[in-house]
Motif scaffolding. Structure first.
Motif, short mmCIF file in Angstrom:
data_model
loop_
_atom_site.label_atom_id
_atom_site.label_comp_id
_atom_site.label_asym_id
_atom_site.label_seq_id
_atom_site.Cartn_x
_atom_site.Cartn_y
_atom_site.Cartn_z
N VAL A 36 0.89 -1.19 0.15
CA VAL A 36 -0.01 -0.02 -0.02
C VAL A 36 0.91 1.15 0.13
O VAL A 36 0.54 2.15 -0.72
CB VAL A 36 -0.96 -0.01 1.19
CG1 VAL A 36 -1.74 1.33 1.42
CG2 VAL A 36 -1.99 -0.86 0.92
N GLY A 74 1.33 3.21 -3.29
CA GLY A 74 0.50 4.32 -3.26
C GLY A 74 1.44 5.46 -3.84
O GLY A 74 0.93 6.66 -4.46
N TYR A 76 4.08 5.62 -5.81
CA TYR A 76 4.67 5.61 -7.17
C TYR A 76 3.18 5.75 -8.08
O TYR A 76 3.37 6.23 -9.18
CB TYR A 76 5.25 4.01 -7.47
CG TYR A 76 6.58 4.11 -6.75
CD1 TYR A 76 7.26 4.97 -6.20
CD2 TYR A 76 7.10 2.88 -6.52
CE1 TYR A 76 8.35 4.84 -5.50
CE2 TYR A 76 8.18 2.76 -5.69
CZ TYR A 76 9.08 3.68 -5.23
OH TYR A 76 10.04 3.61 -4.52
N ALA A 77 2.07 5.28 -7.42
CA ALA A 77 0.80 5.46 -8.13
C ALA A 77 0.40 6.95 -8.03
O ALA A 77 -0.56 7.30 -8.93
CB ALA A 77 -0.21 4.60 -7.81
N GLY A 78 0.99 7.77 -7.42
CA GLY A 78 0.64 9.28 -7.23
C GLY A 78 -0.92 9.22 -6.20
O GLY A 78 -1.15 10.43 -6.38
N VAL A 79 -1.08 8.12 -5.46
CA VAL A 79 -2.22 8.31 -4.68
C VAL A 79 -1.88 9.32 -3.54
O VAL A 79 -2.53 10.27 -3.15
CB VAL A 79 -2.62 7.09 -4.18
CG1 VAL A 79 -3.75 7.25 -3.25
CG2 VAL A 79 -2.90 6.04 -5.44
N PHE A 80 -0.73 9.37 -3.12
CA PHE A 80 -0.35 10.11 -1.91
C PHE A 80 1.13 10.43 -1.99
O PHE A 80 1.83 9.64 -2.62
CB PHE A 80 -0.54 9.80 -0.49
CG PHE A 80 -0.47 8.11 -0.53
CD1 PHE A 80 0.61 7.50 -0.27
CD2 PHE A 80 -1.67 7.53 -0.09
CE1 PHE A 80 0.90 6.32 -0.28
CE2 PHE A 80 -1.45 5.92 0.05
CZ PHE A 80 -0.31 5.27 0.10
N THR A 81 1.62 11.58 -1.36
CA THR A 81 3.19 11.95 -1.32
C THR A 81 3.79 11.16 -0.46
O THR A 81 3.17 10.36 0.55
CB THR A 81 3.00 13.33 -0.96
OG1 THR A 81 2.78 13.47 0.57
CG2 THR A 81 2.20 14.35 -1.74
N GLU A 139 2.43 11.73 3.15
CA GLU A 139 1.13 11.23 3.39
C GLU A 139 1.22 9.57 3.55
O GLU A 139 0.37 9.04 4.31
CB GLU A 139 0.29 11.91 2.29
CG GLU A 139 -0.26 13.16 2.08
CD GLU A 139 -0.77 13.47 0.79
OE1 GLU A 139 -1.34 14.75 0.84
OE2 GLU A 139 -0.82 12.88 -0.12
N ALA A 140 2.23 9.21 2.73
CA ALA A 140 2.26 7.59 2.88
C ALA A 140 2.68 7.31 4.19
O ALA A 140 2.62 6.05 4.83
CB ALA A 140 3.42 7.19 1.81
N ALA A 191 -0.48 6.71 5.93
CA ALA A 191 -1.07 5.53 5.64
C ALA A 191 -0.27 4.16 6.39
O ALA A 191 -1.03 3.22 6.69
CB ALA A 191 -0.82 5.14 4.05
#
Length: 426
Positions: free
Chosen positions: A224, A228, A230-235, A238-239, A242
């Motif tokens: 996750v 996340g 590398y997919a640009g879901v969060f910085t 922010e990771a 998570a």
């Protein structure tokens, strides 16, 4: 002012003053006795040094690592690694390297990795005839993957101090991390074969499928986080949130090994670790400001360009400098003080700042396993309950192997930059 700071810093180091206090007091001495700047600047610059969004990731990644260790996640990763490679001679040692690589993808800290994985695998290796010095050496060397495999706290610090993309640094860390992990695995396999140890490493391991099923929730945590980012879901910052959320869910709900009553102790441990790092960062921010204001970086850059006319010779000089510095100075402080000075010079030689950042971090990671102040060594020796001097003869081979990897990373930029080109097309 520079002379006052340098002399004060050396005096404090010889007195054994903690690194953060030494840097802060030396900076105050430089302001008081070497300039006409107001002392109010001390509080202002130390606050500004901490007023950075990416730095918020540090306490949260530390917390995530502590939650993983207490919630049974690290133990499941160990069992999976043993199921994957534990059946061969030396497989338990390979499991140590592999588990540290997986655990590093959440914790970001080599010391946290040493304690979390070493507390499980060092006794196991001793039981299988490795001996405490060799087992502690393997663990200390493997744990340095915690600062190479993203997310990495030293890479965050380098990015913040040099205004380099933390996301690109994280991606670039995969190449060097995989190289060092592979080299360490080959090394332990050769040592085990030559010494005839580790022949029964697979006696108490689980079958692969049950171990994989048990580890699925644990594997979801790094998936996750890394996915996340590398997919640009969060910085990357922010990771870290998570990571904490995933560690709590997996530890409390999936494995049910993380009771509520354990949280105060985990939070206390996290606060202690965080304040230590943050104090170093704030003191180094003041130190860096004064050094930059004095014009020293420009003078150093001009001197370096005069002495070293080619990129290869500059990189060689940087490696020598950082290897020495890493033996005596804590990694975070070394990055925050030296990276802002050396990176502009590297860029002037045409060296990619992302590549240079990994050279710096790998150098200082090597310092974590070299006496006299290698933090991983102290952590591994504490877990194994042996004095530091007993680990050194076994450690030499691992230091040489990591040094060879450092040379490859330094002079073959593709090892660092190919993941960046693949993921980001730059």
């Amino acid at each position: 002012m520079n002379a006052v700071i340098a002399v004060s810093l050396l005096i404090f180091f010889f007195m054994g003053v903690p690194i953060a206090i030494a840097i802060g007091l030396a900076s105050i001495a430089g302001i008081q006795f070497g300039s006409n700047l107001p002392l109010l600047l001390v509080a202002q610059r130390m606050f500004v040094g901490l007023d950075s969004f990416p730095l918020m990731a540090i306490p949260l990644f530390i917390l995530a690592g502590n939650l993983m260790s207490a919630g049974g996640i690290s133990r499941r990763l160990v069992e999976l690694a043993k199921a994957l490679v534990g059946g061969i001679q030396g497989g338990l040692a390979c499991s140590c390297v592999l588990t540290c690589m997986m655990f590093a993808s959440v914790s970001g800290s080599s010391v946290a990795t040493t304690f979390a994985i070493g507390s499980i695998l060092i006794p196991a290796m001793v039981k299988h005839g490795y001996g405490k010095p060799l087992a502690a050496s393997i663990q200390a060397s493997s744990a340095e993957l915690g600062v190479l495999i993203p997310p990495s706290i030293p890479l965050i610090l380098y990015g913040v101090s040099t205004e380099t993309s933390v996301g690109q640094l994280f991606i670039a860390g995969f190449g060097p991390g995989l190289l060092v992990a592979s080299a360490l695995m080959v090394t332990v396999l050769v040592i085990c074969r030559l010494r005839g140890i580790g022949t029964h490493d697979g006696d108490d391991r689980q079958a692969l499928w049950p171990a994989f099923v048990n580890a699925v929730p644990a594997l979801l945590v790094p998936f996750v986080i890394i996915g996340g980012i590398y997919a640009g879901v969060f910085t990357p910052t922010e990771a870290s949130v998570a990571a904490v959320a995933c560690a709590i869910v997996v530890g409390m709900i999936c494995y049910r090994e993380l009771p509520l009553k354990a949280l105060p102790g985990i939070l206390r441990q996290t606060v202690i670790s965080t304040t230590t790092i943050m104090l170093i960062i704030s003191a180094a921010a003041l130190f860096s400001f004064l050094i930059a204001r004095s014009g020293l970086p420009g003078e150093v850059a001009n001197w370096i360009k005069t002495v070293f006319s080619e990129p290869w010779s500059f990189l060689l000089a940087v490696n020598v400098l950082l290897l020495i510095v890493g033996m005596f100075i804590e990694t975070s402080a070394a990055i925050l003080v030296l990276a802002p000075i050396l990176t502009p010079v590297a860029v002037s030689f045409g060296i990619n700042p992302v590549h240079f950042g990994l050279v710096v971090v790998v150098n200082l990671a090597l310092g974590m396993i070299t006496p006299p102040l290698g933090v991983n060594l102290f952590a591994a020796c504490a877990v194994a309950k042996i004095p530091l001097e007993k680990i050194i003869p076994q450690l030499i081979w691992f230091v040489l192997v990591v040094f060879c990897c450092l040379m490859l990373i330094t002079y073959i930029p593709a090892i660092t930059l190919w993941p960046v080109e693949i993921f980001m097309g730059s």
